[in-house]
Design an enzyme around this catalytic site. Structure first.
Site, mmCIF file in Angstrom:
data_model
loop_
_atom_site.group_PDB
_atom_site.id
_atom_site.type_symbol
_atom_site.label_atom_id
_atom_site.label_comp_id
_atom_site.label_asym_id
_atom_site.label_seq_id
_atom_site.Cartn_x
_atom_site.Cartn_y
_atom_site.Cartn_z
ATOM 1 N N ASP A 82 20.908 68.002 52.257
ATOM 2 C CA ASP A 82 19.885 66.958 52.409
ATOM 3 C C ASP A 82 18.490 67.458 52.044
ATOM 4 O OD1 ASP A 82 22.022 65.526 53.301
ATOM 5 O OD2 ASP A 82 21.211 65.055 55.272
ATOM 6 N N ASP A 120 24.940 66.350 49.341
ATOM 7 C CA ASP A 120 24.131 65.125 49.395
ATOM 8 C C ASP A 120 22.640 65.437 49.334
ATOM 9 O OD1 ASP A 120 26.505 63.743 49.689
ATOM 10 O OD2 ASP A 120 26.328 63.526 51.863
#
Length: 245
Positions: free
Chosen positions: A167, A188
């Site tokens: 992230d 991600d």
């Protein structure tokens, strides 16, 4: 030119034009409009946040904050009531000026783990590194650790590095344009609901085993989500390390 390519180019151009109005007119005339930061105390401020705090709320004119080379271990927030701010590193490359912290989601939540929060519209960052150096391999829970959280309208990021693990870059909302940037992470690491153009950027997956790079949560009513144009995606190998920027 194929229709898809033309659509990407036009979308990127629209964001550039909308955001470039402020960037192109950033010419403050007084010393109070030209704050400079240096960690060694040789300039007006010793921290990036102190320089931002000195900008008047409701500012209506561009303010260019220059940041001397060095490492600034702090949490930086650009509030929504302080638009038109530019942060520009003075080093020879983005690696010369580093804003870094090591919060993680396990203690602060995903959003709260961010090193830099950008809310003020028409914000610009240039020639900087924004990093979260929390080591996700040491986490027992909440391995997410955000470097940059952006939800500003017409935000421009040029020649910056955004470094982290899981992230790394949270494009939460608003519109953002990334040009000639380097983003690295593991899982991600480019995510959120913003409309964002990544133009000539270098995206680097750090894990030898690979992993998901993006996790857009574009609302159904939004016309655009994440657009990658003339960008390069590469991954770790036992012989490759991230390129110097």
């Amino acid at each position: 030119m194929r229709k898809t390519s033309r659509w990407i180019v036009l979308a990127a151009a629209a964001l550039v034009l909308q955001a470039g109005v402020v960037v192109g007119t950033t010419s403050p005339a007084t010393a109070t409009q030209r704050p400079t930061v240096a960690a060694d105390g040789s300039k007006m401020y010793t921290s990036v946040q102190a320089a931002i705090d000195a900008v008047p709320s409701g500012n209506t004119t561009p303010v260019a904050i220059t940041v001397a080379p060095g490492t600034y271990r702090e949490i930086v927030t650009v509030p929504s009531d302080k638009p038109y701010i530019t942060l520009r590193g003075l080093g020879r490359s983005p690696a010369g000026t580093v804003i870094v912290n090591n919060r993680s989601a396990g203690e602060y939540g995903t959003t709260g783990s961010s090193t830099m929060f950008v809310y003020g519209h028409d914000f610009t960052a240039r020639n900087l590194t924004i990093a979260n150096d929390f080591d996700e391999s040491t986490a027992t829970s909440g391995g997410q650790a955000v470097a940059l959280y952006t939800r500003a309208e017409r935000a421009v990021y040029r020649d910056i590095r955004v470094l982290g693990d899981q992230d790394t870059l949270y494009a939460r909302a608003g519109r953002a344009y990334f040009r000639n940037c380097y983003v690295e992470g593991t899982v991600d690491f480019i995510f959120g609901a913003a409309s964002a153009v990544f133009d000539r950027c270098d995206i680097y997956q750090k894990r030898l085993t690979g992993g998901p790079i993006t996790a857009a949560s574009t609302p159904a009513e939004s016309t655009y989500g994440f657009l990658f144009y003339r960008s390069t995606i590469t991954g770790a190998s036992r012989t490759r390390t991230p390129r110097p920027f």
